[in-house]
Motif scaffolding. Structure first.
Motif, PDB file in Angstrom:
ATOM      1  N   LYS A 285      -3.529  24.313 -14.159  1.00  0.00           N
ATOM      2  CA  LYS A 285      -3.156  23.312 -14.860  1.00  0.00           C
ATOM      3  C   LYS A 285      -1.845  23.644 -15.591  1.00  0.00           C
ATOM      4  O   LYS A 285      -1.205  24.508 -15.409  1.00  0.00           O
ATOM      5  CB  LYS A 285      -3.954  23.278 -16.250  1.00  0.00           C
ATOM      6  CG  LYS A 285      -5.481  22.835 -15.807  1.00  0.00           C
ATOM      7  CD  LYS A 285      -6.773  22.754 -17.048  1.00  0.00           C
ATOM      8  CE  LYS A 285      -7.904  22.554 -16.736  1.00  0.00           C
ATOM      9  NZ  LYS A 285      -8.786  22.612 -17.844  1.00  0.00           N
ATOM     10  N   ALA A 286      -1.041  22.378 -15.633  1.00  0.00           N
ATOM     11  CA  ALA A 286       0.221  22.346 -16.340  1.00  0.00           C
ATOM     12  C   ALA A 286       0.279  21.854 -17.764  1.00  0.00           C
ATOM     13  O   ALA A 286      -0.380  20.872 -17.953  1.00  0.00           O
ATOM     14  CB  ALA A 286       1.238  21.665 -15.248  1.00  0.00           C
ATOM     15  N   ASP A 287       1.135  22.457 -18.502  1.00  0.00           N
ATOM     16  CA  ASP A 287       1.183  21.993 -19.902  1.00  0.00           C
ATOM     17  C   ASP A 287       2.482  21.222 -20.304  1.00  0.00           C
ATOM     18  O   ASP A 287       2.596  20.567 -21.291  1.00  0.00           O
ATOM     19  CB  ASP A 287       1.183  23.086 -20.743  1.00  0.00           C
ATOM     20  CG  ASP A 287       2.288  24.235 -20.787  1.00  0.00           C
ATOM     21  OD1 ASP A 287       2.878  24.197 -19.871  1.00  0.00           O
ATOM     22  OD2 ASP A 287       2.341  24.684 -21.810  1.00  0.00           O
ATOM     23  N   HIS A 288       3.219  20.963 -19.110  1.00  0.00           N
ATOM     24  CA  HIS A 288       4.621  20.300 -19.087  1.00  0.00           C
ATOM     25  C   HIS A 288       4.584  19.331 -17.710  1.00  0.00           C
ATOM     26  O   HIS A 288       4.320  20.128 -16.753  1.00  0.00           O
ATOM     27  CB  HIS A 288       5.778  21.171 -19.519  1.00  0.00           C
ATOM     28  CG  HIS A 288       5.893  21.762 -20.581  1.00  0.00           C
ATOM     29  ND1 HIS A 288       5.669  21.039 -21.822  1.00  0.00           N
ATOM     30  CD2 HIS A 288       5.645  23.266 -20.774  1.00  0.00           C
ATOM     31  CE1 HIS A 288       5.767  22.020 -22.822  1.00  0.00           C
ATOM     32  NE2 HIS A 288       5.798  23.216 -22.186  1.00  0.00           N
ATOM     33  N   PRO A 289       5.314  18.239 -17.840  1.00  0.00           N
ATOM     34  CA  PRO A 289       5.297  17.253 -16.616  1.00  0.00           C
ATOM     35  C   PRO A 289       6.308  18.147 -15.807  1.00  0.00           C
ATOM     36  O   PRO A 289       7.129  18.708 -16.022  1.00  0.00           O
ATOM     37  CB  PRO A 289       5.845  16.216 -17.142  1.00  0.00           C
ATOM     38  CG  PRO A 289       5.664  16.121 -18.733  1.00  0.00           C
ATOM     39  CD  PRO A 289       5.533  17.353 -19.030  1.00  0.00           C
ATOM     40  N   LEU A 290       6.002  17.999 -14.223  1.00  0.00           N
ATOM     41  CA  LEU A 290       6.793  18.625 -13.115  1.00  0.00           C
ATOM     42  C   LEU A 290       6.836  19.928 -13.002  1.00  0.00           C
ATOM     43  O   LEU A 290       7.580  20.574 -12.437  1.00  0.00           O
ATOM     44  CB  LEU A 290       8.241  17.853 -13.438  1.00  0.00           C
ATOM     45  CG  LEU A 290       8.339  16.612 -13.193  1.00  0.00           C
ATOM     46  CD1 LEU A 290       9.839  16.265 -13.641  1.00  0.00           C
ATOM     47  CD2 LEU A 290       7.631  15.941 -11.954  1.00  0.00           C
ATOM     48  N   VAL A 291       6.272  20.883 -13.768  1.00  0.00           N
ATOM     49  CA  VAL A 291       6.453  22.172 -13.708  1.00  0.00           C
ATOM     50  C   VAL A 291       5.575  22.599 -12.350  1.00  0.00           C
ATOM     51  O   VAL A 291       6.119  23.645 -11.743  1.00  0.00           O
ATOM     52  CB  VAL A 291       5.312  22.930 -14.905  1.00  0.00           C
ATOM     53  CG1 VAL A 291       5.146  24.469 -14.593  1.00  0.00           C
ATOM     54  CG2 VAL A 291       6.294  22.942 -15.953  1.00  0.00           C
ATOM     55  N   ARG A 292       4.418  22.159 -11.964  1.00  0.00           N
ATOM     56  CA  ARG A 292       3.847  22.511 -10.632  1.00  0.00           C
ATOM     57  C   ARG A 292       4.915  22.175  -9.526  1.00  0.00           C
ATOM     58  O   ARG A 292       5.200  23.208  -8.626  1.00  0.00           O
ATOM     59  CB  ARG A 292       2.491  21.868 -10.527  1.00  0.00           C
ATOM     60  CG  ARG A 292       1.276  22.248 -11.382  1.00  0.00           C
ATOM     61  CD  ARG A 292       0.246  21.698 -11.023  1.00  0.00           C
ATOM     62  NE  ARG A 292      -0.336  22.137  -9.719  1.00  0.00           N
ATOM     63  CZ  ARG A 292      -0.477  21.312  -8.783  1.00  0.00           C
ATOM     64  NH1 ARG A 292      -0.052  19.933  -8.922  1.00  0.00           N
ATOM     65  NH2 ARG A 292      -0.785  21.504  -7.451  1.00  0.00           N
ATOM     66  N   GLU A 293       5.306  21.234  -9.700  1.00  0.00           N
ATOM     67  CA  GLU A 293       6.352  20.711  -8.628  1.00  0.00           C
ATOM     68  C   GLU A 293       7.526  21.583  -8.499  1.00  0.00           C
ATOM     69  O   GLU A 293       8.383  21.650  -7.465  1.00  0.00           O
ATOM     70  CB  GLU A 293       6.737  19.405  -8.802  1.00  0.00           C
ATOM     71  CG  GLU A 293       5.597  18.249  -8.373  1.00  0.00           C
ATOM     72  CD  GLU A 293       4.479  18.108  -9.718  1.00  0.00           C
ATOM     73  OE1 GLU A 293       3.533  17.651  -9.398  1.00  0.00           O
ATOM     74  OE2 GLU A 293       4.971  18.423 -10.762  1.00  0.00           O
ATOM     75  N   PHE A 379       1.311  23.503   1.429  1.00  0.00           N
ATOM     76  CA  PHE A 379       2.466  22.574   1.414  1.00  0.00           C
ATOM     77  C   PHE A 379       2.445  21.506   2.473  1.00  0.00           C
ATOM     78  O   PHE A 379       3.273  20.673   2.637  1.00  0.00           O
ATOM     79  CB  PHE A 379       3.867  23.325   1.130  1.00  0.00           C
ATOM     80  CG  PHE A 379       3.972  24.075  -0.259  1.00  0.00           C
ATOM     81  CD1 PHE A 379       4.162  23.285  -1.140  1.00  0.00           C
ATOM     82  CD2 PHE A 379       3.521  25.321  -0.153  1.00  0.00           C
ATOM     83  CE1 PHE A 379       4.329  24.066  -2.457  1.00  0.00           C
ATOM     84  CE2 PHE A 379       3.743  25.943  -1.293  1.00  0.00           C
ATOM     85  CZ  PHE A 379       4.014  25.232  -2.572  1.00  0.00           C
ATOM     86  N   ALA A 380       1.647  21.781   3.398  1.00  0.00           N
ATOM     87  CA  ALA A 380       1.597  20.645   4.540  1.00  0.00           C
ATOM     88  C   ALA A 380       0.679  19.428   4.195  1.00  0.00           C
ATOM     89  O   ALA A 380       0.569  18.592   5.183  1.00  0.00           O
ATOM     90  CB  ALA A 380       0.908  21.409   5.589  1.00  0.00           C
ATOM     91  N   HIS A 381      -0.025  19.474   2.844  1.00  0.00           N
ATOM     92  CA  HIS A 381      -0.964  18.424   2.544  1.00  0.00           C
ATOM     93  C   HIS A 381      -0.407  18.004   1.292  1.00  0.00           C
ATOM     94  O   HIS A 381      -1.211  17.305   0.720  1.00  0.00           O
ATOM     95  CB  HIS A 381      -2.388  19.133   2.353  1.00  0.00           C
ATOM     96  CG  HIS A 381      -2.757  19.740   3.535  1.00  0.00           C
ATOM     97  ND1 HIS A 381      -3.089  19.243   4.700  1.00  0.00           N
ATOM     98  CD2 HIS A 381      -2.898  20.913   3.861  1.00  0.00           C
ATOM     99  CE1 HIS A 381      -3.449  19.979   5.705  1.00  0.00           C
ATOM    100  NE2 HIS A 381      -3.497  21.397   4.929  1.00  0.00           N
ATOM    101  N   LEU A 382       0.909  17.740   0.851  1.00  0.00           N
ATOM    102  CA  LEU A 382       1.497  17.427  -0.171  1.00  0.00           C
ATOM    103  C   LEU A 382       1.344  15.731  -0.298  1.00  0.00           C
ATOM    104  O   LEU A 382       1.672  15.259   0.985  1.00  0.00           O
ATOM    105  CB  LEU A 382       2.965  17.786  -0.543  1.00  0.00           C
ATOM    106  CG  LEU A 382       3.048  19.144  -0.776  1.00  0.00           C
ATOM    107  CD1 LEU A 382       4.458  19.601  -1.157  1.00  0.00           C
ATOM    108  CD2 LEU A 382       2.155  19.455  -2.198  1.00  0.00           C
ATOM    109  N   SER A 383       1.101  15.289  -1.091  1.00  0.00           N
ATOM    110  CA  SER A 383       1.003  13.776  -1.232  1.00  0.00           C
ATOM    111  C   SER A 383       2.331  13.288  -1.415  1.00  0.00           C
ATOM    112  O   SER A 383       3.334  14.035  -1.651  1.00  0.00           O
ATOM    113  CB  SER A 383       0.145  13.218  -2.338  1.00  0.00           C
ATOM    114  OG  SER A 383       0.859  13.437  -3.696  1.00  0.00           O
ATOM    115  N   PHE A 384       2.579  12.040  -1.000  1.00  0.00           N
ATOM    116  CA  PHE A 384       3.977  11.434  -1.456  1.00  0.00           C
ATOM    117  C   PHE A 384       4.307  11.608  -2.970  1.00  0.00           C
ATOM    118  O   PHE A 384       5.604  11.807  -2.897  1.00  0.00           O
ATOM    119  CB  PHE A 384       4.098   9.785  -0.815  1.00  0.00           C
ATOM    120  CG  PHE A 384       5.234   9.064  -0.986  1.00  0.00           C
ATOM    121  CD1 PHE A 384       6.423   9.276  -0.254  1.00  0.00           C
ATOM    122  CD2 PHE A 384       5.313   8.404  -2.301  1.00  0.00           C
ATOM    123  CE1 PHE A 384       7.475   8.728  -0.305  1.00  0.00           C
ATOM    124  CE2 PHE A 384       6.637   7.637  -2.441  1.00  0.00           C
ATOM    125  CZ  PHE A 384       7.790   7.869  -1.469  1.00  0.00           C
TER     126      PHE A 384
END
Length: 400
Positions: A285-293, A379-384
């Motif tokens: 889980k991420a507690d801030h937007p865009l952290v995972r990305e 990373f071969a299965h990332l969504s758009f």
């Protein structure tokens, strides 16, 4: 039409001004910052991993304080847990105990003026640190004091990842359980926590108490060798690189945000080449937007190199820990990201005790048991949408 033109001009000015503000603010900061060092100390250190345990222990020892209480947190909220904490400080101040509370101006923005007036009226010495200042508004907005230091009577210290608020008890419905690492310290090292607190207090209040001997009682040596490492938006990179270069067999990194710079990634890749097994644990889980990305570019390289990457699933993992073989363990306030490396003021503790390191390894095994390994083809299965977010995250990674 004229209004639209004016808005466009204002937007263009903002886009031009922000990087200049940041660059000049950073330049000024680096001109005045100096690397502060503390000696190797010996004390007794225990690890606390749950908010309930920390608050029960910390609040009890605050209650028992007889001389002074010095506390620095990044975040104190305005919820019921925070109010309980603040009420305790007010009560101790009314009893005649010196109480100083230093909070980051942005991290603790929820604290109301009414609450602050009540603290001061009760005798608590209160100040916000790292206030937003001109001429470098944007840079000062981002340069936060992220240290979490408590010193009680100059004899007991606390340092780690927890702040004050109900989410640290696992009461945030979105994040769930909260997993963190915090240290309780006794022995001669507490004087270094005291010195750092008073240094930060002086920076923001101009009240210099560093030579007041009453805050530095004679302290016994303990059994655990350790060293505190303060960083002020600089020099943390050197600490991380030194730990990576030291690794011979195993390197473990646990962090809520894994967004290092190119030099650190290269050091990790070189460690893999010399035979070091690298394991990295971050929250699912991420507690801030865009952290995972923002983590994707580094993870892509490390997975390809053969590193072991894990997502913690049992709530939110907020601990900051680096474990190098059976030699040294780093626990403190600094995340493994660009903000901690180049903006925040942090405080870490390097611990060189085999028994403590063995305990940390056991705790980490518990955390890994509640995690899932990130597959090599992740990373071969990332969504758009994830791909778009990754590109945006690259642009703002420094400020996350």
């Amino acid at each position: 039409m004229a209004v639209l033109k004016l808005l466009l001009i204002c937007l263009l000015f903002l886009l031009l001004w922000l990087p200049i503000d940041f660059m000049l603010g950073r330049k000024k900061q680096l001109q005045k910052v100096t690397q502060r060092t503390f000696p190797l100390r010996h004390g007794d250190i225990s690890l606390i991993t749950y908010g309930k345990t920390l608050y029960e222990t910390l609040f009890y020892e605050i209650e028992c304080a007889t001389n002074h209480i010095h506390i620095l947190f990044y975040i104190v909220k305005n919820d019921e847990v925070s109010q309980q904490f603040l009420a305790l400080l007010k009560r101790k101040a009314k009893e005649g105990v010196e109480v100083r509370l230093l909070l980051d101006r942005i991290g603790s923005y929820r604290l109301s003026q009414r609450t602050i007036k009540s603290l001061r009226a009760s005798g608590v010495h209160f100040s916000f640190c790292h206030k937003i200042r001109l001429p470098f508004f944007f840079y000062s907005l981002n340069q936060r004091n992220h240290r979490k230091i408590t010193v009680i009577d100059g004899k007991i210290g606390y340092l780690g990842g927890f702040n004050i608020g109900k989410e640290y008890l696992g009461l945030n419905e979105e994040l769930g359980k909260w997993r963190d690492y915090h240290l309780r310290i006794e022995g001669e090292g507490v004087q270094d926590l005291q010195e750092q607190f008073l240094h930060d207090w002086c920076d923001d209040t101009k009240e210099d108490l560093l030579k007041e001997t009453r805050y530095f009682p004679t302290l016994p040596k303990g059994s655990m060798a350790h060293k505190f490492v303060p960083t002020d938006g600089a020099y943390l990179k050197h600490t991380f690189l030194e730990l990576i270069h030291k690794a011979e067999d195993n390197l473990f990194i646990g962090t809520p945000y894994f967004i290092p710079n190119t030099e650190i990634i290269e050091a990790l890749l070189q460690a893999v080449k010399r035979g070091v097994t690298i394991t990295i644990l971050v929250p699912l889980k991420a507690d801030h937007p865009l952290v995972r990305e923002a983590e994707f570019p580094s993870f892509r390289q490390l997975l390809a190199a053969g590193c072991n990457l894990y997502h913690y699933k049992d709530g939110f993992f907020h601990a900051k820990v680096i474990l190098v073989d059976d030699v040294v363990c780093d626990i403190g306030t600094a995340n493994f990201d660009l903000r901690s490396l180049f903006l925040n003021h942090e405080m870490n503790c390097l611990i060189y005790d085999k028994q403590f390191i063995s305990h940390v390894k056991d705790v980490l095994q518990e955390d890994l048991a509640k995690s899932e390994e990130i597959p090599r083809d992740y990373f071969a299965h990332l969504s758009f949408a994830e791909k778009v977010k990754e590109k945006i995250a690259k642009l703002v990674a420094t400020f996350m």
